[in-house]
Design a protein around this motif. Structure first.
Motif, PDB file in Angstrom:
ATOM      1  N   ASN A 112       0.867  -1.181   0.000  1.00 34.33           N
ATOM      2  CA  ASN A 112       0.000   0.000   0.000  1.00 34.33           C
ATOM      3  C   ASN A 112       0.899   1.225   0.000  1.00 34.33           C
ATOM      4  N   ASN A 113       0.285   2.393   0.157  1.00 33.58           N
ATOM      5  CA  ASN A 113       1.077   3.618   0.067  1.00 33.58           C
ATOM      6  C   ASN A 113       2.179   3.712   1.092  1.00 33.58           C
ATOM      7  N   ASN A 114       1.954   3.065   2.241  1.00 35.83           N
ATOM      8  CA  ASN A 114       2.920   3.246   3.314  1.00 35.83           C
ATOM      9  C   ASN A 114       3.863   2.067   3.486  1.00 35.83           C
ATOM     10  N   PHE A 115       3.574   0.974   2.772  1.00 32.98           N
ATOM     11  CA  PHE A 115       4.350  -0.197   3.096  1.00 32.98           C
ATOM     12  C   PHE A 115       4.724  -0.996   1.862  1.00 32.98           C
ATOM     13  N   ALA A 116       5.986  -1.403   1.798  1.00 36.44           N
ATOM     14  CA  ALA A 116       6.440  -2.221   0.684  1.00 36.44           C
ATOM     15  C   ALA A 116       7.506  -3.182   1.183  1.00 36.44           C
ATOM     16  N   LEU A 117       7.561  -4.334   0.534  1.00 35.12           N
ATOM     17  CA  LEU A 117       8.688  -5.236   0.749  1.00 35.12           C
ATOM     18  C   LEU A 117       9.769  -4.791  -0.217  1.00 35.12           C
ATOM     19  N   GLU A 118      10.999  -4.710   0.265  1.00 33.47           N
ATOM     20  CA  GLU A 118      12.045  -4.204  -0.618  1.00 33.47           C
ATOM     21  C   GLU A 118      13.238  -5.140  -0.659  1.00 33.47           C
ATOM     22  N   ASN A 119      13.647  -5.492  -1.855  1.00 38.43           N
ATOM     23  CA  ASN A 119      14.897  -6.220  -2.083  1.00 38.43           C
ATOM     24  C   ASN A 119      15.121  -7.395  -1.157  1.00 38.43           C
ATOM     25  N   ILE A 120      14.174  -8.303  -1.143  1.00 42.48           N
ATOM     26  CA  ILE A 120      14.321  -9.413  -0.221  1.00 42.48           C
ATOM     27  C   ILE A 120      14.939 -10.618  -0.917  1.00 42.48           C
ATOM     28  N   SER A 121      16.087 -11.034  -0.420  1.00 45.57           N
ATOM     29  CA  SER A 121      16.733 -12.241  -0.926  1.00 45.57           C
ATOM     30  C   SER A 121      16.840 -13.214   0.229  1.00 45.57           C
ATOM     31  N   LEU A 122      16.386 -14.433  -0.013  1.00 42.54           N
ATOM     32  CA  LEU A 122      16.269 -15.379   1.080  1.00 42.54           C
ATOM     33  C   LEU A 122      16.351 -16.766   0.475  1.00 42.54           C
ATOM     34  N   ASP A 123      16.918 -17.750   1.202  1.00 39.94           N
ATOM     35  CA  ASP A 123      16.888 -19.099   0.650  1.00 39.94           C
ATOM     36  C   ASP A 123      16.483 -20.114   1.690  1.00 39.94           C
ATOM     37  N   LEU A 124      16.082 -21.255   1.219  1.00 46.15           N
ATOM     38  CA  LEU A 124      15.626 -22.328   2.089  1.00 46.15           C
ATOM     39  C   LEU A 124      16.266 -23.616   1.613  1.00 46.15           C
ATOM     40  N   ARG A 125      16.828 -24.403   2.551  1.00 48.72           N
ATOM     41  CA  ARG A 125      17.492 -25.656   2.186  1.00 48.72           C
ATOM     42  C   ARG A 125      16.612 -26.841   2.569  1.00 48.72           C
ATOM     43  N   GLN A 126      16.942 -27.969   1.994  1.00 49.46           N
ATOM     44  CA  GLN A 126      16.217 -29.184   2.348  1.00 49.46           C
ATOM     45  C   GLN A 126      16.455 -29.544   3.798  1.00 49.46           C
ATOM     46  N   GLY A 127      15.431 -29.992   4.477  1.00 49.52           N
ATOM     47  CA  GLY A 127      15.578 -30.500   5.826  1.00 49.52           C
ATOM     48  C   GLY A 127      16.010 -29.467   6.850  1.00 49.52           C
ATOM     49  N   GLU A 128      15.627 -28.214   6.636  1.00 52.53           N
ATOM     50  CA  GLU A 128      15.978 -27.221   7.658  1.00 52.53           C
ATOM     51  C   GLU A 128      14.734 -26.446   8.084  1.00 52.53           C
ATOM     52  N   GLY A 141       3.807  -6.366  11.672  1.00 58.04           N
ATOM     53  CA  GLY A 141       3.782  -5.440  10.541  1.00 58.04           C
ATOM     54  C   GLY A 141       5.130  -5.266   9.877  1.00 58.04           C
ATOM     55  N   SER A 142       6.087  -6.172  10.117  1.00 54.35           N
ATOM     56  CA  SER A 142       7.384  -5.991   9.463  1.00 54.35           C
ATOM     57  C   SER A 142       7.410  -6.653   8.090  1.00 54.35           C
ATOM     58  N   GLY A 143       6.344  -7.358   7.733  1.00 55.54           N
ATOM     59  CA  GLY A 143       6.248  -7.903   6.373  1.00 55.54           C
ATOM     60  C   GLY A 143       6.476  -9.392   6.259  1.00 55.54           C
ATOM     61  N   LYS A 144       6.531 -10.095   7.400  1.00 55.57           N
ATOM     62  CA  LYS A 144       6.794 -11.533   7.376  1.00 55.57           C
ATOM     63  C   LYS A 144       5.698 -12.281   6.626  1.00 55.57           C
ATOM     64  N   SER A 145       4.455 -12.014   7.046  1.00 57.00           N
ATOM     65  CA  SER A 145       3.349 -12.751   6.442  1.00 57.00           C
ATOM     66  C   SER A 145       3.203 -12.414   4.962  1.00 57.00           C
ATOM     67  N   ALA A 146       3.411 -11.150   4.620  1.00 59.98           N
ATOM     68  CA  ALA A 146       3.282 -10.738   3.221  1.00 59.98           C
ATOM     69  C   ALA A 146       4.307 -11.474   2.357  1.00 59.98           C
ATOM     70  N   SER A 176       3.666 -18.473  -1.426  1.00 59.76           N
ATOM     71  CA  SER A 176       2.583 -19.439  -1.602  1.00 59.76           C
ATOM     72  C   SER A 176       1.574 -18.997  -2.661  1.00 59.76           C
ATOM     73  N   GLY A 177       1.951 -18.024  -3.492  1.00 58.61           N
ATOM     74  CA  GLY A 177       1.118 -17.675  -4.635  1.00 58.61           C
ATOM     75  C   GLY A 177      -0.087 -16.816  -4.317  1.00 58.61           C
ATOM     76  N   ARG A 178      -0.168 -16.286  -3.099  1.00 61.55           N
ATOM     77  CA  ARG A 178      -1.295 -15.412  -2.778  1.00 61.55           C
ATOM     78  C   ARG A 178      -1.055 -13.996  -3.291  1.00 61.55           C
ATOM     79  N   PHE A 179       0.187 -13.563  -3.321  1.00 63.00           N
ATOM     80  CA  PHE A 179       0.560 -12.268  -3.901  1.00 63.00           C
ATOM     81  C   PHE A 179       1.569 -12.516  -5.022  1.00 63.00           C
ATOM     82  N   LEU A 180       1.496 -11.681  -6.043  1.00 61.47           N
ATOM     83  CA  LEU A 180       2.539 -11.722  -7.071  1.00 61.47           C
ATOM     84  C   LEU A 180       3.550 -10.634  -6.757  1.00 61.47           C
ATOM     85  N   PRO A 181       4.831 -10.932  -6.821  1.00 61.56           N
ATOM     86  CA  PRO A 181       5.815  -9.868  -6.548  1.00 61.56           C
ATOM     87  C   PRO A 181       5.861  -8.851  -7.692  1.00 61.56           C
TER      88      PRO A 181
END
Lengths: 495, 265
Positions: free
Chosen positions: A16-32, A41-46, A52-57
């Motif tokens: 929205n006007n006040n909030f955006a996710l910015e430049n997020i790089s993250l990885d996930l490994r098998q079995g971790e 409100g820090s953007g974790k759920s977003a 999970s395909g609920r939002f398109l980046p």
């Protein structure tokens, strides 16, 4: 080094006007288990909703097993093996526990007609394996909240995802359920799934986490490859920079205690809560999801029955069996969910405004329309509510102005104690300014406010004292002078 | 006729009649309405008048929701009410025993009247009306700065005022802002007022800017500095949402004079 199961590369998304996710790089490994934490409100759920395909980046890319993918819908995410257990429980209340657990498999394998017995037996096997103490045949509607969470987690377990996301799974769980839940997570990990685990409960990090990422205001603020950091390091990463003092708070002198709560309990959310609210005071109340703050508000307003404890107004012991009892004692409630619980939808502004103060307009000949209009106009104008039209439908007002109308309604009823549950969440800055000044107006004229909020900055800016609820009881109390974001976060993550 | 001549005539006319209509002036000076409108625009930029539908009013008496059909009494009553409300909030920021500076203006005059409820307040001012008001309040003390009397208001300005001011230090300084521009610059309507305020800023622990609702989005020409020049703003809840949120978003405290609750004061 093993290839990453999932990789996010420079993901950006304006929400929205006040909030955006910015430049997020993250990885996930098998079995971790990749632990993700951060303030409300820090953007974790977003971020998880993007996976999970609920939002398109808006920008950036996602790869699974090194292959670039576009996850356009929840279905696509499922095909890619992504299972997301969102924050709210999503269960079919009228179906049995077993049917809920295996719901995802019913469609695929077993046809429309369910073999109830076979299903129950299979579910019982699973429950034995995981140590879940539930009857598979009872309808979900008979279960408590924590038990529903377990059913949800079991459904996630059998969904056979390769990438599993849990969003605040243990908020609202008791000790026993958490043990079961952690077993479910270990089971998934053993099976080789990669797990994103969002939680505020910092003490869970060393129990099940392998790596840790901390988010803050839509960015990644810190990343740890191992989870042996102490909680203060993590809390520091969660806070980031402090914003300047911008909350308009008029200093007031508080008077005698007007509301006193002693040893209030309401199973299972609240255990032995005691607090007092003084005249002319703004008392802040905060706590994480599931800490019982909304339940506490509901008890004080007579919505939820208490199991034990005493409420005193002044020197009198009172008992609220119904919100009407609380209203009669001058208590007003501005609830969290405005649209559902506070607004009379499709009615005009004036009806919404006068609804709690009708006796003021009462005459032997019915309600006095002239006085009603005059006073309502006065309220709209003095609170800066726009448009200043009495007969405009409430739906056409902005969220902020709707909220101002709700607050003005209780001012008109001349309530003396205002319970405000997240009064500024999702509200534009201009309306927030007026709402804060409305709070000043109330306390400078001798009313008292219990301000429930998850916005720590707002609490620090507006409150005389701040109480922190954790695990259903008051974990800490801070005065305006000695409160800080860090202290509040620290005491609210202790369980 | 030269533009400057026309503007002098318009100024004189407006001072006398307190209101003018474009077509009257156009007939009077025998120039087109477009020319008159352009002149009014320039005078508005100078902070002398405010254009309203069909004409103009002097800067001092404009108000929210104004229109040419409203009588001047309504307008000034409305504006006085706004001043009183802003002053009420300002008064709540002052504690007994404080030393404050109230620079000249209508809102500060209203604030001076509120202070009769407080005691042991020392008020430093360049406004004759404020000094007289405080002087009659038995519990409080007034200190009037010296200087030369302005033509259009009962206030003292000039080098004497500035050098007097340097002798003092106050807890809280209250200034009236005539315009907060689109770029969030604070402006006032005369050079001497700007000079005085700038000097006063360094003589105060905290500065509070008092702003009428309509002064947002307006340029009163003489610049004081960015919005962060003051620590707090007090305005009416009728001020535009745009400015309320922009100031809040830039980290400034905005007090609006909400006076809705009818509980006892």
């Amino acid at each position: 080094m093993a290839q990453n199961l999932l990789e996010l590369n420079q993901i950006g998304k304006r929400l929205n006007n006040n909030f955006a996710l910015e430049n997020i790089s993250l990885d996930l490994r098998q079995g971790e288990v990749h632990f993700i934490t951060g303030e409300n409100g820090s953007g974790k759920s977003a971020l998880m909703k993007i996976i999970s395909g609920r939002f398109l980046p808006d920008s950036g890319s996602i790869s699974i097993d090194g292959q670039r993918v576009v996850i356009g819908s929840i279905n696509e995410a499922r095909r890619l093996g992504i299972v997301h257990q969102i924050q709210d429980v999503e269960l079919f209340e009228n179906l049995s526990v077993a049917e809920n657990v295996f719901f995802g498999h019913l469609r695929r394998g077993m046809g429309i007609f369910l073999n109830g017995l076979r299903l129950s037996r299979r579910c019982q096997c699973l429950f034995d394996h995981l140590g879940v103490d539930l009857n598979p045949t009872v309808p979900v509607s008979t279960l408590g909240y924590a038990q529903k969470l377990i059913v949800s987690a079991c459904a996630t377990f059998v969904a056979k995802g390769r990438i599993v996301i849990f969003d605040e799974p243990t908020a609202g769980m008791g000790e026993k359920e958490r043990e079961v839940f952690l077993r479910i997570v270990s089971g998934l990990r053993r099976r080789g799934a990669g797990i994103f685990y969002i939680s505020h409960r910092l003490e869970e990090i060393p129990l099940i986490g392998d790596r840790l990422t901390v988010m803050q205001q839509g960015r990644i603020n810190g990343h740890l490859e191992s989870v042996d950091a102490d909680r203060h390091t993590v809390i520091k990463m969660m806070i980031g920079h402090n914003c300047p003092e911008r909350y308009p708070r008029l200093a007031t002198t508080s008077g005698p205690t007007v509301l006193q709560v002693e040893h209030l309990s309401s199973a299972p959310a609240l255990v032995d809560v005691s607090l007092r609210l003084n005249q002319g005071e703004i008392l802040g109340l905060t706590g994480l999801m599931g800490s019982g703050r909304t339940r506490l508000a509901n008890c004080l307003f007579g919505v939820t029955r208490m199991d034990g404890g005493i409420i005193r107004l002044g020197n009198d012991k009172v008992e609220f069996r119904h919100p009407a009892d609380a209203l009669a004692h001058g208590i007003a409630m501005i609830p969290e969910d405005r649209a559902r619980n506070a607004i009379f939808d499709r009615q005009d502004a004036m009806s919404n405004l006068v609804s709690a103060a009708l006796e003021r307009f009462n005459t032997p000949a019915g309600l006095n329309p002239h006085y009603m209009e005059e006073l309502s106009n006065e309220y709209l104008k003095s609170f800066g509510i726009v448009p200043q039209s009495l007969y405009g439908l409430i739906n056409l007002f902005s969220g902020g102005n709707q909220q101002k109308i709700v607050i003005a309604r209780w001012m008109m009823s001349m309530a003396r104690i205002f319970i405000m549950d997240e009064p500024t969440r999702g509200i534009d800055a201009a309306a927030r300014v007026d709402i804060y000044n409305g709070m000043n107006d109330l306390v400078s004229k001798g009313a008292s406010i219990l301000l429930i909020s998850s916005d720590t900055e707002e609490l620090l800016g507006m409150c005389d004292r701040i109480l922190v609820l954790a695990g259903g009881s008051i974990a800490a109390e801070f005065s305006r002078q000695n409160a800080s974001k860090e202290k509040i976060l620290d005491s609210s993550t202790v369980t | 006729m030269f533009a400057t001549e026309r503007m002098n005539i318009i100024r004189g006319y407006l001072k006398e009649h307190k209101r003018l209509e474009v077509h009257t002036i156009s007939e009077l000076l025998n120039v087109s309405e477009v020319t008159v409108r352009r002149d009014l625009e320039r005078l508005e930029n100078d902070g002398f008048l405010q254009r309203i539908h069909g004409g103009a009013v002097p800067m001092e008496i404009e108000t929210v929701g104004i229109d040419i059909g409203q009588t001047q009494d309504d307008r000034s009553a409305e504006l006085r009410r706004q001043h009183d409300e802003i002053a009420r909030i300002a008064c709540l920021m002052i504690r007994d025993g404080d030393v404050v500076a109230l620079l000249s203006g209508a809102i500060n005059q209203a604030l001076a009247r509120c202070l009769s409820r407080r005691s042991r307040i020392t008020v430093l001012t360049n406004d004759i009306m404020i000094a007289m008001e405080i002087g009659t309040q038995s519990g409080n003390t007034a200190v009037l700065l010296g200087g030369s009397i302005a033509r259009d208001e009962p206030a003292l300005y000039g080098s004497l005022t500035l050098s007097n001011l340097r002798n003092y230090f106050v807890n809280r300084l209250f200034i009236e802002l005539d315009g907060v521009t689109d770029q969030l610059q604070l402006t006032v309507r005369s050079q001497e007022k700007a000079d005085l305020i700038r000097e006063a800023l360094s003589c105060a622990e905290e500065t509070v800017g008092l702003v009428e609702a309509l002064s947002f989005g307006r340029n009163a020409f003489y610049r004081l500095g960015p919005a962060t020049t003051v620590h707090k703003f007090i305005t009416s809840p009728l001020a535009s949402d745009e400015y309320k949120s922009r100031l809040f978003e830039s980290g400034l405290q905005v007090f609006t004079s909400v006076n809705t609750f009818e509980g006892d004061t």
